[in-house]
Design an enzyme around this catalytic site. Structure first.
Site, mmCIF file in Angstrom:
data_model
loop_
_atom_site.group_PDB
_atom_site.id
_atom_site.type_symbol
_atom_site.label_atom_id
_atom_site.label_comp_id
_atom_site.label_asym_id
_atom_site.label_seq_id
_atom_site.Cartn_x
_atom_site.Cartn_y
_atom_site.Cartn_z
ATOM 1 N N ARG A 139 -48.948 7.571 -31.992
ATOM 2 C CA ARG A 139 -49.390 8.976 -32.056
ATOM 3 C C ARG A 139 -48.313 9.816 -31.391
ATOM 4 O O ARG A 139 -47.941 9.565 -30.251
ATOM 5 C CB ARG A 139 -50.739 9.163 -31.350
ATOM 6 C CG ARG A 139 -51.130 10.623 -31.209
ATOM 7 C CD ARG A 139 -52.556 10.830 -30.782
ATOM 8 N NE ARG A 139 -53.477 10.691 -31.903
ATOM 9 C CZ ARG A 139 -54.724 11.170 -31.924
ATOM 10 N NH1 ARG A 139 -55.211 11.808 -30.873
ATOM 11 N NH2 ARG A 139 -55.495 11.002 -32.984
ATOM 12 N N HIS A 153 -52.392 13.080 -40.463
ATOM 13 C CA HIS A 153 -53.354 12.201 -39.770
ATOM 14 C C HIS A 153 -54.006 11.310 -40.833
ATOM 15 O O HIS A 153 -55.197 11.438 -41.128
ATOM 16 C CB HIS A 153 -54.388 13.054 -39.041
ATOM 17 C CG HIS A 153 -55.182 12.317 -38.007
ATOM 18 N ND1 HIS A 153 -55.028 10.961 -37.751
ATOM 19 C CD2 HIS A 153 -56.136 12.753 -37.136
ATOM 20 C CE1 HIS A 153 -55.848 10.610 -36.787
ATOM 21 N NE2 HIS A 153 -56.540 11.667 -36.394
ATOM 22 N N GLN A 197 -57.375 9.249 -40.290
ATOM 23 C CA GLN A 197 -58.604 10.048 -40.305
ATOM 24 C C GLN A 197 -59.138 10.193 -41.724
ATOM 25 O O GLN A 197 -60.342 10.073 -41.972
ATOM 26 C CB GLN A 197 -58.310 11.445 -39.725
ATOM 27 C CG GLN A 197 -59.518 12.355 -39.698
ATOM 28 C CD GLN A 197 -60.585 11.868 -38.738
ATOM 29 O OE1 GLN A 197 -60.286 11.584 -37.589
ATOM 30 N NE2 GLN A 197 -61.826 11.767 -39.195
ATOM 31 N N ASP A 233 -61.474 21.869 -38.831
ATOM 32 C CA ASP A 233 -60.879 21.240 -37.655
ATOM 33 C C ASP A 233 -60.638 22.337 -36.632
ATOM 34 O O ASP A 233 -60.735 23.536 -36.939
ATOM 35 C CB ASP A 233 -59.564 20.544 -38.071
ATOM 36 C CG ASP A 233 -58.937 19.710 -36.954
ATOM 37 O OD1 ASP A 233 -59.617 19.442 -35.940
ATOM 38 O OD2 ASP A 233 -57.753 19.327 -37.100
ATOM 39 N N CYS A 275 -63.059 16.123 -37.985
ATOM 40 C CA CYS A 275 -62.493 14.884 -37.413
ATOM 41 C C CYS A 275 -62.852 14.708 -35.942
ATOM 42 O O CYS A 275 -62.782 13.604 -35.432
ATOM 43 C CB CYS A 275 -60.979 14.871 -37.611
ATOM 44 S SG CYS A 275 -60.120 16.183 -36.716
ATOM 45 N N ARG A 331 -63.832 5.322 -38.598
ATOM 46 C CA ARG A 331 -62.441 5.091 -38.186
ATOM 47 C C ARG A 331 -62.228 3.595 -37.969
ATOM 48 O O ARG A 331 -61.224 3.025 -38.375
ATOM 49 C CB ARG A 331 -62.126 5.858 -36.888
ATOM 50 C CG ARG A 331 -62.187 7.379 -36.994
ATOM 51 C CD ARG A 331 -61.103 7.937 -37.882
ATOM 52 N NE ARG A 331 -59.779 7.534 -37.450
ATOM 53 C CZ ARG A 331 -59.054 8.152 -36.499
ATOM 54 N NH1 ARG A 331 -59.526 9.225 -35.918
ATOM 55 N NH2 ARG A 331 -57.853 7.720 -36.160
HETATM 56 N N1 CP Z 1 -60.186 12.452 -34.752
HETATM 57 C C1 CP Z 1 -59.319 11.959 -33.855
HETATM 58 O O1 CP Z 1 -58.210 11.505 -34.186
HETATM 59 O O2 CP Z 1 -59.782 11.969 -32.588
HETATM 60 P P1 CP Z 1 -58.970 11.581 -31.276
HETATM 61 O O3 CP Z 1 -57.929 12.641 -31.041
HETATM 62 O O4 CP Z 1 -60.006 11.544 -30.202
HETATM 63 O O5 CP Z 1 -58.313 10.245 -31.472
HETATM 64 N N1 NVA Z 2 -55.617 18.816 -35.604
HETATM 65 C C1 NVA Z 2 -56.007 18.170 -34.379
HETATM 66 C C2 NVA Z 2 -56.624 16.847 -34.682
HETATM 67 C C3 NVA Z 2 -57.097 16.077 -33.496
HETATM 68 C C4 NVA Z 2 -57.683 14.751 -33.869
HETATM 69 C C5 NVA Z 2 -54.807 18.010 -33.468
HETATM 70 O O1 NVA Z 2 -53.690 17.767 -33.962
HETATM 71 O O2 NVA Z 2 -54.953 18.159 -32.259
#
Ligand code: CP
Ligand code: NVA
Length: 300
Positions: A104, A131, A134, A219, A259, A287
């Site tokens: 990540r 992502h 997701q 989101d 998400c 997930r």
């Molecule tokens: N939806 C998602 O990726 O959540 P987190 O940031 O908690 O991993």
């Molecule tokens: N769009 C959000 C998703 C988190 C899971 C971010 O990038 O923070």
């Protein structure tokens, strides 16, 4: 055989993605199938995280546990990356010992570099641009509730962010129509829109995007790394809250997805996210199942 990575949904063919969703359903329904309890026996999945996480981290760690493997969670600030070691060198070292890398990060280029120098599969656990894990869970959730997502009408209300970009890729790979409603200065990456335009359209009017939709997705307005200028953001997004009256413009049996983490009263009202059309908890649980199918696909 060359190694496969999962950096975006475009790394798999449409048929592979459809099979993966089917397989995720089987894995979910058989819980820890006996033939999978040892899939990762003796293996280590390195999780290199440069941003915080709840769902992604726990779902990958639990997937590895249920497959009989081990995870090693490394936050970049606690590694030599924080002192300037090149990602290419880190990738060579991790991939000489581990079996799978889950990353990540912020810039998507970082994950591309990691994969370029890796001898083992790399999974994108979210970058600023995409992502994809997701969306595997979300398509699995839609499929369970409504059957195939092919030719469905999906609408996205809010920021043209990483999750939105992966939904755009999904529209092309799974063949459904996606209507985006984003504020003028917060639309998706024009290059991604160009590549996906056969299945994706963009408006600034949430009512237009949501009309007749089978699924409404939103989101946060403040993705990680984009928290600056909160007041301006909230002004820009003031007409982009998913309310009950907005949901009423969608198909009467439409689902609502997010998400998570969610900010009630901002991108969605509590009445919707905690209401009967919301499937956010199923999405979160899925997930685990979708990523188990992905790990199996990449390791076997
Ligand atoms: N939806 C998602 O990726 O959540 P987190 O940031 O908690 O991993
Ligand atoms: N769009 C959000 C998703 C988190 C899971 C971010 O990038 O923070």
């Amino acid at each position: 055989m060359s190694i496969r990575h999962f950096l975006t949904l475009f790394d798999l063919s449409s048929n592979e993605l459809i099979d993966l969703i089917d397989r995720a359903q089987v894995i979910k329904n058989t819980h820890i199938a006996s033939d999978l309890g040892t899939l990762m026996s003796g293996m280590t999945m390195v999780m290199l995280f440069e941003k915080v996480s709840t769902r992604t981290r726990i779902s990958f760690e639990i997937a590895a546990t249920q497959f009989g493997g081990h995870t090693l969670f490394l936050e970049s600030q606690h590694s030599q990356l924080s002192r300037g070691e090149p990602l290419s060198d880190t990738s060579r070292v991790i991939s000489s010992m581990a079996d799978l890398i889950v990353m990540r990060t912020s810039s998507h280029d970082r994950i591309v570099t990691l994969a370029e120098f890796s001898k083992i599969p790399v999974i994108n656990a979210m970058s600023n641009s995409y992502h994809p894990c997701q969306i595997l869970a979300d398509v699995l959730t839609f499929t369970e509730k409504k059957g195939s997502i092919r030719d469905a009408k999906v609408s996205w209300v809010g920021d043209g962010n990483n999750v939105c970009h992966s939904w755009m890729n999904a529209a092309v790979k799974f063949n459904f129509d996606l209507q985006l409603a984003c504020p003028p200065e917060h639309g998706p990456d024009p290059d991604i829109l160009e590549v996906t335009k056969n299945r994706v359209s963009l408006t600034h009017k949430p009512e237009k995007a949501v009309a007749g939709s089978d699924l409404v997705v939103t989101d946060t307005w403040h993705s990680m790394g984009y928290e600056r200028a909160k007041e301006k953001y909230e002004q820009d997004f003031s007409n982009f809250t998913v309310t009950k009256s907005l949901m009423q413009l969608a198909h009467e049996s439409a689902l609502f997805m997010h998400c998570l983490p969610a900010y009630r009263g901002k991108e969605v009202v509590a009445e919707v996210i905690d209401g009967p059309q919301s499937v956010v908890w199923e999405e979160a649980e899925n997930r685990l199942h979708a990523q188990k199918a992905l790990i199996e696909f990449l390791l076997t």
